[in-house]
Design a protein around this motif. Structure first.
Motif: not given
Length: 272
Positions: A109-120, A130-133, A154-156, A161-165
């Motif tokens: 949930f916290a990571s989702g807030i970060l993704i929707l706010t920072l928009k990577p 990683e190996d998922k494209f 893929l449901i990631i 997401v926030t812990d990986s490149v």
């Protein structure tokens, strides 16, 4: 009869004592919810102007609405004179227990807030984790849905997401393919380079600016390994990859560019 009068007097005293508080509580409830509605609408407009995504805005406005309404109800309970000490203790204990049980979900949930706010990345972007494209189909509060070239969803989890490149292939509007080709040591690199460039020029989806890059990558035991890097828009990634490999093979065949491979096949027995 005296007992009845006593009960009536007690009831009248209670009504006289609580009626003003009940009226005040009703007024505060009515006015408070009106104010909350206006504040929630104002917060929604503010979030829209700030550029928050459509996925995040309803959640934030709902959260603000629940918190403000809870505050109004708390004020009303205080005015009536209710003892909230026990209720607060119960809510705190329940919150702690729920938090421990939903540790992973709260992280997503916290990571989702970060993704929707920072928009990577945004919906429609091609990303690699990683190996998922694949292509982003939906960004949720707890997970991101990615459609692979093989038409699989893929449901990631968002915490992943926030812990990986994360590689966003769509951020710059174009991506560079990484194709490898081999050539024999006896062959001329400038000649092979021109052959590959000519083959790539016949593929319309390859961008002309920037121009494709071709260079020597490795010196192997039987071949020289070349790297071929044409640029394409993200949506053409796989189509151009297949087309480029096919065009280069056809060009090598046309100009009789040789490659090393084993022609013999050794046969052996299979034991029990």
């Amino acid at each position: 009869m005296d007992k009845l009068n006593e009960y009536f007097q007690i009831a009248l005293d209670k009504v006289v004592f609580f009626l003003p508080k009940i009226i005040a509580a009703a007024l505060i409830l009515w006015i408070g919810f009106k104010i909350v509605k206006k504040l929630v609408n104002w917060v929604g407009k503010l979030l829209q102007k700030a550029g928050f995504s459509e996925s995040l805005r309803p959640f934030l406005t709902s959260t603000v609405s629940v918190l403000l309404k809870g505050t109004v109800l708390f004020i009303i309970a205080t005015i009536i004179g209710a003892d909230l000490t026990g209720l607060i203790a119960i809510l705190a204990a329940a919150g702690f227990a729920i938090g421990m049980a939903l540790q992973g979900s709260l992280g997503n949930f916290a990571s989702g807030i970060l993704i929707l706010t920072l928009k990577p990345y945004k919906v429609g972007d091609w990303i690699q984790l990683e190996d998922k494209f694949g292509r982003v189909q939906e960004i949720g509060i707890f997970s991101t849905d990615v459609l692979t070239p093989g038409n699989k969803i893929l449901i990631i989890p968002n915490s992943m997401v926030t812990d990986s490149v994360v590689t966003n292939y769509s951020e710059k509007g174009m991506i560079r393919l990484e194709l490898t080709v081999t050539m024999p040591y006896e062959e001329s690199f400038p000649k092979v380079r021109e052959i590959i460039l000519e083959a790539l020029s016949d593929i319309p989806r390859i961008l002309r600016d920037p121009a494709p890059e071709i260079g020597i990558l490795n010196f192997e035991s039987h071949n020289i390994e070349l790297i071929v890097r044409p640029f394409v828009i993200p949506d053409d990634f796989w189509e151009v990859t297949f087309a480029a490999n096919k065009a280069i093979k056809n060009a090598f065949n046309q100009y009789q560019v040789k490659v090393a491979y084993s022609e013999g096949v050794e046969m052996g027995l299979i034991g029990e």
